[in-house]
Motif scaffolding. Structure first.
Motif, short mmCIF file in Angstrom:
data_model
loop_
_atom_site.label_atom_id
_atom_site.label_comp_id
_atom_site.label_asym_id
_atom_site.label_seq_id
_atom_site.Cartn_x
_atom_site.Cartn_y
_atom_site.Cartn_z
N ARG A 130 0.80 -1.23 0.00
CA ARG A 130 0.00 0.00 0.00
C ARG A 130 0.84 1.28 0.00
N LEU A 131 2.16 1.14 0.05
CA LEU A 131 3.01 2.33 0.06
C LEU A 131 2.97 3.10 -1.26
N GLY A 132 2.55 2.43 -2.31
CA GLY A 132 2.50 3.08 -3.61
C GLY A 132 3.85 3.13 -4.30
N THR A 133 4.78 2.30 -3.88
CA THR A 133 6.10 2.25 -4.49
C THR A 133 6.06 1.22 -5.62
N PRO A 134 6.18 1.68 -6.88
CA PRO A 134 6.02 0.75 -8.01
C PRO A 134 6.99 -0.43 -7.99
N SER A 135 8.16 -0.24 -7.42
CA SER A 135 9.14 -1.33 -7.42
C SER A 135 8.92 -2.33 -6.30
N LEU A 136 8.24 -1.95 -5.23
CA LEU A 136 8.08 -2.84 -4.09
C LEU A 136 6.68 -3.45 -4.00
N GLY A 137 5.67 -2.75 -4.50
CA GLY A 137 4.29 -3.25 -4.43
C GLY A 137 4.12 -4.61 -5.07
N PRO A 138 4.58 -4.81 -6.32
CA PRO A 138 4.42 -6.14 -6.93
C PRO A 138 5.14 -7.24 -6.17
N TRP A 139 6.33 -6.93 -5.66
CA TRP A 139 7.07 -7.91 -4.86
C TRP A 139 6.27 -8.28 -3.61
N ALA A 140 5.74 -7.29 -2.92
CA ALA A 140 4.99 -7.55 -1.69
C ALA A 140 3.75 -8.39 -1.98
N ARG A 141 3.02 -8.05 -3.04
CA ARG A 141 1.81 -8.82 -3.38
C ARG A 141 2.15 -10.26 -3.78
N LEU A 142 3.20 -10.43 -4.57
CA LEU A 142 3.61 -11.76 -4.99
C LEU A 142 4.03 -12.60 -3.77
N THR A 143 4.78 -12.00 -2.87
CA THR A 143 5.23 -12.71 -1.67
C THR A 143 4.05 -13.07 -0.79
N LEU A 144 3.12 -12.14 -0.62
CA LEU A 144 1.93 -12.42 0.19
C LEU A 144 1.10 -13.53 -0.44
N ASP A 145 0.94 -13.50 -1.76
CA ASP A 145 0.20 -14.57 -2.45
C ASP A 145 0.87 -15.92 -2.24
N ALA A 146 2.19 -15.95 -2.35
CA ALA A 146 2.92 -17.21 -2.16
C ALA A 146 2.78 -17.73 -0.74
N LEU A 147 2.88 -16.84 0.26
CA LEU A 147 2.72 -17.27 1.65
C LEU A 147 1.29 -17.74 1.92
N ALA A 148 0.31 -17.05 1.34
CA ALA A 148 -1.09 -17.47 1.52
C ALA A 148 -1.32 -18.85 0.92
N ARG A 149 -0.72 -19.10 -0.23
CA ARG A 149 -0.84 -20.42 -0.86
C ARG A 149 -0.21 -21.48 0.05
N GLU A 150 0.95 -21.17 0.62
CA GLU A 150 1.60 -22.11 1.54
C GLU A 150 0.73 -22.34 2.77
N ALA A 151 0.14 -21.29 3.30
CA ALA A 151 -0.72 -21.43 4.49
C ALA A 151 -1.92 -22.33 4.19
N ARG A 152 -2.47 -22.23 2.99
CA ARG A 152 -3.60 -23.09 2.62
C ARG A 152 -3.17 -24.55 2.50
N GLN A 153 -1.92 -24.79 2.11
CA GLN A 153 -1.44 -26.15 1.87
C GLN A 153 -0.85 -26.81 3.11
N CYS A 154 -0.51 -26.03 4.13
CA CYS A 154 0.12 -26.57 5.33
C CYS A 154 -0.93 -26.90 6.38
N ALA A 155 -0.61 -27.87 7.20
CA ALA A 155 -1.50 -28.21 8.31
C ALA A 155 -1.60 -27.01 9.26
N ALA A 156 -2.82 -26.70 9.65
CA ALA A 156 -3.03 -25.58 10.57
C ALA A 156 -2.47 -25.94 11.95
N PRO A 157 -1.91 -24.96 12.64
CA PRO A 157 -1.35 -25.24 13.97
C PRO A 157 -2.46 -25.50 14.99
N ALA A 158 -2.11 -26.23 16.03
CA ALA A 158 -3.06 -26.52 17.10
C ALA A 158 -3.31 -25.30 17.99
#
Length: 176
Positions: A130-158
């Motif tokens: 949300r900083l509006g930095t063209p060079s960092l926004g796509p990286w942040a979104r891509l990283t968040l998407d990748a982590l969210a995908r991992e979270a969906r695929q991993c066993a949820a913690p107790a």
């Protein structure tokens, strides 16, 4: 560090990464403003009681590295270091011969995700996006998407991560 430590100019690796997500490489000013000063990419700041570098938050992350038999890097709680460790654990899991080794590596990777990444990185990455930095926004979104995908695929913690279980009550809870 390689992923945006305290230097004035972005590391060379950022240019390749930015190109890979179709974004311009960050300028020194974007790097300082978006990844060094605000918001800080260190777990200890987001999960530690005082909101500062170091302390118990850093000790927890460094301890995780040591439990794996690894020497913690200079900034063991830096998002880039944690992401690299997560990727290395995934590679080791895929290459493991035999079920018990693969299971141990999967459990370590899931513990890293839930305890030391997912507990703070989504908020950090959303803020950077949300900083509006063209060079960092796509990286942040891509990283968040990748982590969210991992979270969906991993066993949820107790249970919640330790830093969240031991956190003081929210301000709204404290005043009511």
């Amino acid at each position: 560090g390689a992923w945006g430590g305290g230097g004035a100019a972005p590391p060379r690796q950022w240019a390749r990464g930015a190109e890979g997500v179709g974004a311009p490489a960050p300028t020194p000013a974007e790097h300082r403003g978006g990844s060094v000063f605000a918001p800080p990419p260190h777990a200890a700041i987001h999960l530690g009681e005082d909101g500062k570098l170091g302390g118990e938050g850093l000790d927890r992350v460094a301890g995780f590295w040591r439990v794996l038999g690894l020497t913690p890097p200079a900034d063991p709680d830096h998002l880039g270091a944690l992401l690299m460790l997560y990727a290395e654990l995934g590679d080791a899991e895929a290459a493991a011969h035999g079920g018990p080794a693969r299971t141990r590596l999967r459990r370590a990777r899931e513990a890293l995700l839930w305890e030391h990444l997912w507990s703070w990185a989504p908020g950090y990455l959303t803020t950077v996006g949300r900083l509006g930095t063209p060079s960092l926004g796509p990286w942040a979104r891509l990283t968040l998407d990748a982590l969210a995908r991992e979270a969906r695929q991993c066993a949820a913690p107790a249970a919640l991560p330790l830093a969240l279980r031991t956190a003081p009550p929210a301000l709204a809870d404290a005043v009511s």
